[in-house]
Design a protein around this motif. Structure first.
Motif, PDB file in Angstrom:
ATOM      1  N   VAL A 183     -21.675 -30.694  80.781  1.00 51.96           N
ATOM      2  CA  VAL A 183     -21.151 -31.445  81.923  1.00 51.96           C
ATOM      3  C   VAL A 183     -20.478 -30.516  82.928  1.00 51.96           C
ATOM      4  N   SER A 184     -19.712 -29.583  82.449  1.00 53.53           N
ATOM      5  CA  SER A 184     -18.901 -28.720  83.317  1.00 53.53           C
ATOM      6  C   SER A 184     -19.674 -27.575  83.942  1.00 53.53           C
ATOM      7  N   GLY A 185     -20.744 -27.128  83.277  1.00 52.72           N
ATOM      8  CA  GLY A 185     -21.440 -25.938  83.735  1.00 52.72           C
ATOM      9  C   GLY A 185     -20.697 -24.657  83.389  1.00 52.72           C
ATOM     10  N   TYR A 186     -19.663 -24.765  82.586  1.00 53.25           N
ATOM     11  CA  TYR A 186     -18.841 -23.614  82.209  1.00 53.25           C
ATOM     12  C   TYR A 186     -19.647 -22.654  81.344  1.00 53.25           C
ATOM     13  N   LEU A 263      -8.352 -20.304  83.758  1.00 57.79           N
ATOM     14  CA  LEU A 263      -6.996 -20.856  83.607  1.00 57.79           C
ATOM     15  C   LEU A 263      -6.954 -22.334  83.247  1.00 57.79           C
ATOM     16  N   CYS A 264      -7.993 -22.848  82.593  1.00 56.91           N
ATOM     17  CA  CYS A 264      -8.009 -24.259  82.170  1.00 56.91           C
ATOM     18  C   CYS A 264      -7.875 -25.208  83.353  1.00 56.91           C
ATOM     19  N   LEU A 265      -8.391 -24.798  84.494  1.00 60.71           N
ATOM     20  CA  LEU A 265      -8.376 -25.606  85.702  1.00 60.71           C
ATOM     21  C   LEU A 265      -9.803 -25.899  86.145  1.00 60.71           C
ATOM     22  N   ASP A 266      -9.987 -27.002  86.832  1.00 61.23           N
ATOM     23  CA  ASP A 266     -11.232 -27.243  87.561  1.00 61.23           C
ATOM     24  C   ASP A 266     -11.032 -26.707  88.971  1.00 61.23           C
ATOM     25  N   SER A 267     -11.653 -25.582  89.271  1.00 61.56           N
ATOM     26  CA  SER A 267     -11.432 -24.912  90.549  1.00 61.56           C
ATOM     27  C   SER A 267     -12.730 -24.306  91.037  1.00 61.56           C
ATOM     28  N   GLN A 268     -12.654 -23.548  92.113  1.00 62.67           N
ATOM     29  CA  GLN A 268     -13.851 -22.894  92.610  1.00 62.67           C
ATOM     30  C   GLN A 268     -14.278 -21.734  91.713  1.00 62.67           C
ATOM     31  N   VAL A 269     -13.432 -21.346  90.756  1.00 63.68           N
ATOM     32  CA  VAL A 269     -13.818 -20.322  89.785  1.00 63.68           C
ATOM     33  C   VAL A 269     -14.700 -20.919  88.695  1.00 63.68           C
ATOM     34  N   ALA A 270     -14.290 -22.047  88.133  1.00 67.54           N
ATOM     35  CA  ALA A 270     -15.054 -22.720  87.074  1.00 67.54           C
ATOM     36  C   ALA A 270     -14.399 -24.059  86.778  1.00 67.54           C
ATOM     37  N   ARG A 271     -15.161 -24.922  86.112  1.00 69.86           N
ATOM     38  CA  ARG A 271     -14.614 -26.221  85.694  1.00 69.86           C
ATOM     39  C   ARG A 271     -14.242 -26.142  84.214  1.00 69.86           C
ATOM     40  N   SER A 272     -13.267 -25.305  83.927  1.00 67.64           N
ATOM     41  CA  SER A 272     -12.917 -25.090  82.528  1.00 67.64           C
ATOM     42  C   SER A 272     -12.131 -26.258  81.939  1.00 67.64           C
ATOM     43  N   THR A 274     -12.702 -29.439  82.525  1.00 69.07           N
ATOM     44  CA  THR A 274     -13.746 -30.385  82.114  1.00 69.07           C
ATOM     45  C   THR A 274     -14.448 -29.899  80.854  1.00 69.07           C
ATOM     46  N   TYR A 275     -14.648 -28.594  80.765  1.00 62.00           N
ATOM     47  CA  TYR A 275     -15.280 -28.034  79.568  1.00 62.00           C
ATOM     48  C   TYR A 275     -14.452 -28.361  78.325  1.00 62.00           C
ATOM     49  N   LEU A 276     -13.151 -28.143  78.406  1.00 60.23           N
ATOM     50  CA  LEU A 276     -12.286 -28.344  77.249  1.00 60.23           C
ATOM     51  C   LEU A 276     -12.020 -29.811  76.950  1.00 60.23           C
ATOM     52  N   ALA A 277     -12.045 -30.646  77.974  1.00 59.25           N
ATOM     53  CA  ALA A 277     -11.705 -32.054  77.781  1.00 59.25           C
ATOM     54  C   ALA A 277     -12.927 -32.953  77.605  1.00 59.25           C
ATOM     55  N   VAL A 278     -14.095 -32.486  78.000  1.00 57.54           N
ATOM     56  CA  VAL A 278     -15.304 -33.313  77.900  1.00 57.54           C
ATOM     57  C   VAL A 278     -16.365 -32.653  77.017  1.00 57.54           C
ATOM     58  N   ASP A 279     -16.765 -31.444  77.351  1.00 53.35           N
ATOM     59  CA  ASP A 279     -17.866 -30.797  76.629  1.00 53.35           C
ATOM     60  C   ASP A 279     -17.513 -30.467  75.183  1.00 53.35           C
ATOM     61  N   VAL A 280     -16.337 -29.880  74.969  1.00 53.07           N
ATOM     62  CA  VAL A 280     -15.959 -29.495  73.608  1.00 53.07           C
ATOM     63  C   VAL A 280     -15.817 -30.715  72.694  1.00 53.07           C
ATOM     64  N   PRO A 281     -15.065 -31.754  73.088  1.00 51.69           N
ATOM     65  CA  PRO A 281     -14.987 -32.935  72.212  1.00 51.69           C
ATOM     66  C   PRO A 281     -16.343 -33.586  71.960  1.00 51.69           C
ATOM     67  N   ALA A 282     -17.199 -33.649  72.987  1.00 49.59           N
ATOM     68  CA  ALA A 282     -18.523 -34.256  72.795  1.00 49.59           C
ATOM     69  C   ALA A 282     -19.342 -33.462  71.776  1.00 49.59           C
ATOM     70  N   TRP A 283     -19.277 -32.148  71.857  1.00 45.65           N
ATOM     71  CA  TRP A 283     -20.018 -31.307  70.901  1.00 45.65           C
ATOM     72  C   TRP A 283     -19.478 -31.501  69.489  1.00 45.65           C
ATOM     73  N   VAL A 284     -18.171 -31.567  69.348  1.00 44.84           N
ATOM     74  CA  VAL A 284     -17.568 -31.731  68.022  1.00 44.84           C
ATOM     75  C   VAL A 284     -17.981 -33.056  67.399  1.00 44.84           C
ATOM     76  N   ARG A 285     -17.895 -34.116  68.171  1.00 48.26           N
ATOM     77  CA  ARG A 285     -18.244 -35.437  67.636  1.00 48.26           C
ATOM     78  C   ARG A 285     -19.724 -35.517  67.281  1.00 48.26           C
ATOM     79  N   THR A 286     -20.566 -35.004  68.161  1.00 46.57           N
ATOM     80  CA  THR A 286     -22.008 -35.111  67.953  1.00 46.57           C
ATOM     81  C   THR A 286     -22.515 -34.163  66.878  1.00 46.57           C
ATOM     82  N   THR A 287     -22.030 -32.925  66.900  1.00 49.36           N
ATOM     83  CA  THR A 287     -22.542 -31.901  65.995  1.00 49.36           C
ATOM     84  C   THR A 287     -21.855 -31.913  64.643  1.00 49.36           C
ATOM     85  N   LEU A 288     -20.548 -32.098  64.631  1.00 43.62           N
ATOM     86  CA  LEU A 288     -19.782 -31.988  63.392  1.00 43.62           C
ATOM     87  C   LEU A 288     -19.395 -33.335  62.797  1.00 43.62           C
TER      88      LEU A 288
END
Length: 435
Positions: A183-186, A263-272, A274-288
């Motif tokens: 989702v984040s593209g991180y 820096l765990c921010l959604d900014s012009q550097v990266a959407r980190s 979103t990565y930590l709050a959406v992508d990581v939990p989704a992977w954990v629930r689905t994969t593990l």
């Protein structure tokens, strides 16, 4: 031998004494040596220490005022030892004496490295230097698929409903995995995952809580394993609770080692964020198949800048991380150059965009009646202990159920690894595993 301490006891003391003796050997030249080479070597060492201070604290911001000043003395000694090596070789006769001179210079350098490790405890034991050797082989998806195909449909595993099987392993396993930023593209580097004995036992059928552990800077996700004794802490807890412990996720915050951390921010550097709050939990629930029963099963913990990240996520995503442990965190995300540079590099100068995500600002405008957290700082960590106070006060005012604790220690891994072990019973009660 593998558990021999590198930060306490006889070994680091012996290294320091040998380094001091080696420095005296390098300085034990004759009159000719002390006319030019000796003074120049000492001046060069002092200049090297000053240069290190300038680069580290004025140019690049590697360290802050919590950096132990005694290490600059050791760095200066190491530079002086290298500079003194050549003239000492020239004025020293005999192969054995010259070899001893080379060994002396190397010993001083090793002494400087050892002292840095003593201060920060990045490698607490000999075994911690080779932590990657303990990684499990094979695919984590194969382990998860074989044991937890139905985990997403069963209630949360707790001490009350868990019955340990006969084949319960004696310890957990650690895997190195890729968690994609769908989702984040991180662009994340590899993460580490700890699976407790209860997860690995028999046919599985557990629905364990999830603890996301955030590393600091400098550092990486593997720092919790090599420096933080995470596997030992989790295995110890599991041994006292019939194999039960959380699934621990250690994600990469550096964007694969990028020069500019997001820096765990959604900014012009990266959407980190979103990565930590959406992508990581989704992977954990689905994969593990872990943490699927309810949001209470999810907690987040971090140290230093990782503590800052922990608070960012707890404030911006309370529905994802309603439980947190902030150890030695900052008041807000920081880059060398301060907020002005952060706003420029991450938000194109837009203060409002930053304020919408900055924990201190979010806490001022929202209420968090369902969030429970703890702040921990070292008694001798004046800088970060002070930085955490306004965040703690704001969290209380915003309705979070929070406490602030001072622990013996400074801004180093001694404090953080001990704090994690000490807070495990509290964390597991908060995540619903224990009562």
């Amino acid at each position: 031998m593998s558990h021999l301490s590198l930060v306490d006891g006889p070994l680091p003391t012996a290294i320091s004494l040998l380094a001091a003796a080696a420095m005296l050997w390098l300085l034990a030249g004759g009159r000719r040596f002390w006319r030019v080479s000796g003074p120049l070597g000492l001046i060069g060492g002092a200049a090297g220490a000053v240069l290190l201070w300038y680069l580290a604290e004025q140019v690049y911001g590697w360290w802050d005022e919590s950096f132990p000043r005694v290490l600059y003395l050791w760095a200066g000694a190491a530079v002086a030892a290298v500079l003194l090596l050549v003239p000492r070789l020239v004025t020293t006769g005999g192969v054995v004496r010259r070899l001893a001179t080379v060994a002396a210079a190397l010993t001083v350098a090793v002494g400087a490295v050892s002292q840095a490790n003593v201060q920060y405890a990045a490698y607490p034991t000999v075994a911690s230097m080779f932590a990657d050797q303990d990684l499990a082989t094979g695919s984590i998806t194969a382990v998860a698929g074989a044991r937890h195909a139905g985990s997403r449909t069963i209630p949360a595993t707790t001490e009350r409903n868990w019955r340990p099987p006969a084949d319960l392993p004696g310890h957990g396993s650690i895997y190195n995995v890729a968690i994609p930023g769908k989702v984040s593209g991180y662009r994340a580097g590899k993460a580490y995952v700890y699976l407790p004995p209860a997860y690995l036992a028999g046919s599985g059928n557990t629905n364990l809580p999830v603890l996301v552990m955030i590393h600091g800077k400098p550092g990486g996700p593997g720092s919790w394993i090599s420096s933080g004794d995470l596997a030992e802490t989790m295995d110890s807890y599991a041994a006292e609770h019939h194999g039960l412990a959380p699934v621990v996720i250690m994600p990469d915050l550096s964007m694969g080692g990028a020069a500019k951390w997001p820096l765990c921010l959604d900014s012009q550097v990266a959407r980190s964020a979103t990565y930590l709050a959406v992508d990581v939990p989704a992977w954990v629930r689905t994969t593990l198949g872990a943490g699927t029963a309810n949001s209470r099963q999810w907690g987040i913990a971090g140290l230093s800048s990782g503590g800052t990240c922990t608070m960012q996520l707890a404030a911006n995503y309370p529905q994802v991380y309603p439980r947190f442990l902030d150890m030695s965190g900052e008041t807000e995300p920081y880059v060398h150059g301060g907020r002005t540079r952060l706003l420029r590099d991450y938000f194109a100068g837009d203060k409002t965009a930053f304020s919408r995500q900055n924990a201190l600002d979010v806490l001022a405008v929202r209420k968090f009646p369902g969030t429970v957290g703890k702040f921990v700082a070292g008694e001798s960590d004046a800088k970060y202990g002070a930085e955490m106070l306004p965040v703690y006060a704001a969290a209380r005012k915003a309705g979070m159920d929070v406490t602030f604790e001072k622990a013996s220690g400074g801004h180093n891994w001694r404090l953080w690894s001990a704090a994690l072990a000490r807070e495990m019973p509290w964390l597991m009660r908060q995540l619903g595993l224990a009562y």
